[in-house]
Design a protein around this motif. Structure first.
Motif, PDB file in Angstrom:
ATOM      1  N   UNK A 149      54.661  43.464  85.271  1.00 14.07           N
ATOM      2  CA  UNK A 149      54.590  42.157  84.915  1.00 14.07           C
ATOM      3  C   UNK A 149      54.360  41.038  85.949  1.00 14.07           C
ATOM      4  N   UNK A 150      54.755  41.497  87.449  1.00 16.49           N
ATOM      5  CA  UNK A 150      54.789  40.855  88.693  1.00 16.49           C
ATOM      6  C   UNK A 150      54.215  41.648  89.833  1.00 16.49           C
ATOM      7  N   UNK A 151      53.310  42.560  89.560  1.00 13.16           N
ATOM      8  CA  UNK A 151      52.764  43.464  90.610  1.00 13.16           C
ATOM      9  C   UNK A 151      52.070  42.820  91.606  1.00 13.16           C
ATOM     10  N   UNK A 152      52.257  42.867  92.865  1.00 18.52           N
ATOM     11  CA  UNK A 152      51.593  42.169  93.936  1.00 18.52           C
ATOM     12  C   UNK A 152      50.120  42.602  94.143  1.00 18.52           C
ATOM     13  N   UNK A 153      49.485  42.052  94.884  1.00 17.32           N
ATOM     14  CA  UNK A 153      48.013  42.332  95.130  1.00 17.32           C
ATOM     15  C   UNK A 153      48.067  43.479  96.350  1.00 17.32           C
ATOM     16  N   UNK A 154      46.846  44.426  95.860  1.00 18.13           N
ATOM     17  CA  UNK A 154      46.928  45.429  97.028  1.00 18.13           C
ATOM     18  C   UNK A 154      46.528  45.118  98.384  1.00 18.13           C
ATOM     19  N   UNK A 165      68.723  49.397 104.067  1.00 21.84           N
ATOM     20  CA  UNK A 165      68.474  50.402 102.573  1.00 21.84           C
ATOM     21  C   UNK A 165      67.672  49.385 101.630  1.00 21.84           C
ATOM     22  N   UNK A 166      67.334  49.959 100.754  1.00 17.29           N
ATOM     23  CA  UNK A 166      66.433  49.721  99.608  1.00 17.29           C
ATOM     24  C   UNK A 166      66.743  50.225  98.115  1.00 17.29           C
ATOM     25  N   UNK A 167      67.139  49.378  97.259  1.00 13.96           N
ATOM     26  CA  UNK A 167      67.448  50.205  96.258  1.00 13.96           C
ATOM     27  C   UNK A 167      66.340  50.527  95.308  1.00 13.96           C
ATOM     28  N   UNK A 168      65.958  51.444  94.553  1.00  6.45           N
ATOM     29  CA  UNK A 168      65.107  51.879  93.660  1.00  6.45           C
ATOM     30  C   UNK A 168      64.979  51.583  92.381  1.00  6.45           C
ATOM     31  N   UNK A 169      64.145  50.859  91.818  1.00  2.00           N
ATOM     32  CA  UNK A 169      64.186  50.413  90.356  1.00  2.00           C
ATOM     33  C   UNK A 169      63.236  50.890  89.677  1.00  2.00           C
ATOM     34  N   UNK A 170      63.289  50.930  88.140  1.00  2.89           N
ATOM     35  CA  UNK A 170      62.161  50.958  87.213  1.00  2.89           C
ATOM     36  C   UNK A 170      60.967  50.323  87.431  1.00  2.89           C
ATOM     37  N   UNK A 171      61.183  49.203  87.925  1.00  2.29           N
ATOM     38  CA  UNK A 171      60.103  48.137  88.018  1.00  2.29           C
ATOM     39  C   UNK A 171      59.218  49.089  89.087  1.00  2.29           C
ATOM     40  N   UNK A 172      59.723  49.489  90.036  1.00  5.27           N
ATOM     41  CA  UNK A 172      58.853  50.006  91.413  1.00  5.27           C
ATOM     42  C   UNK A 172      57.867  51.224  90.564  1.00  5.27           C
TER      43      UNK A 172
END
Length: 320
Positions: A50-55, A34-41
């Motif tokens: 602020x910490x978005x990974x590279x595509x 399972x994975x929690x969904x967050x506003x940052x997603x």
């Protein structure tokens, strides 16, 4: 394996077949349940976090599952251990590799869906209220967005700490959820004169704000002299401007709080907080509220539930 991948910030993420990862030095591979969904997603999808990974990258900040492979130099957690972990991305998939030292062992009695939505929501509220706001028994705590993923945990923890909690949310259903979590008073954000009604209750000593916008402005005016306002986030999309003269006249502290930052500058405080929370859960003092569980194929619907703020508590994606 399947993963919910962001390939283009201008397009919607999609479930895609990707190679199963192999853990590197210091990492473990987790068979994710399972994975929690967050506003940052939501922000990562747009590329504005602020910490978005590279595509391209797999969405999902916090996960729960079982360790099924160890990288070089790793002896703990052992294969088969039930763990939860927060590591920015990689969670909305059937498997993922994560830092071994960030893994938190979860109680056998804790379902994976609860564990996946536990770390960020409870961790945020616990550290914010204890380490930053120093909430004291008998103080009046005002929680904005009180039925959301983090807001509801602030209500529950505030009540457990002996505070008189004023919960602000939208609509009777959400207010009932906040009341059940321990709120002493509930106010409807759609109809209440927030400033006047909070002041009538005696004013706020601590404000927990994950919403921003007009609610922040009203709450600041209802904060008692010497009060503390914790800035958690801006779910409304409106980052308020703070009149410094009001802070001066009322001796109010506005406190910024970013839970993920503790991973780099104070990890020992974060670990201690999570240990306290797990102990509270095992003692039956916490009751995580999961508002919706969606399968991996419907991960886009899970994001939309969070974006529209139509759900109470935590949204979780079930990956198996």
């Amino acid at each position: 394996m399947r993963a919910f991948v962001v390939s283009d910030h201008a397009a919607a993420p999609a479930v895609t077949e990707v190679p199963e990862p192999t853990p590197g030095p210091g990492q473990v591979r987790i068979r994710i349940h399972a994975c929690g969904v967050n506003f940052g997603d939501l922000l990562m999808v747009k590329g504005t976090y602020q910490e978005t990974p590279a595509l391209p990258f797999t969405l999902g900040m916090e996960v729960a599952g079982e360790v099924d492979a160890l990288g070089e130099g790793v002896t703990s957690p052992a294969i088969g251990t039930r763990v939860a972990v927060f590591e920015g991305a990689g969670g909305m998939a059937e498997s993922g590799v994560f830092s071994a030292e960030r893994c938190v062992e979860i109680p056998d009695a804790m379902p994976f869906e609860e564990a996946a939505g536990f770390i960020v929501a409870y961790g945020t509220s616990h550290l914010a209220l204890t380490d930053r706001a120093h909430l004291k028994k008998g103080e009046r705590l005002l929680v904005l967005g009180a039925a959301g993923g983090v807001g509801l945990t602030a209500v529950e923890l505030g009540a457990a700490m002996g505070a008189e909690v004023i919960a602000v949310a939208r609509g009777a259903e959400k207010l009932a959820v906040a009341k059940a979590a321990g709120a002493t008073h509930v106010l409807d954000s759609d109809t209440a004169d927030l400033r006047a009604e909070v002041k009538a209750l005696g004013g706020a000593d601590v404000v927990y704000d994950a919403v921003g916008g007009d609610g922040f402005k009203a709450a600041m005016r209802a904060t008692n002299p010497g009060g503390r306002i914790i800035v958690i986030g801006f779910a409304s999309g409106d980052v308020p401007k703070i009149p410094a003269n009001h802070l001066l006249v009322k001796n109010i502290d506005v406190i910024g709080f970013y839970w993920g930052g503790y991973l780099t500058w104070a990890p020992e405080r974060l670990s201690r907080s999570l240990g306290d929370l797990m102990a509270m859960y095992e003692a039956g003092k916490l009751s995580p509220h999961i508002g919706a569980v969606k399968p991996l194929d419907a991960a886009g619907e899970a994001l939309e539930l969070l974006r529209s703020r139509k759900v109470t508590g935590k949204v979780v994606v079930k990956t198996r």
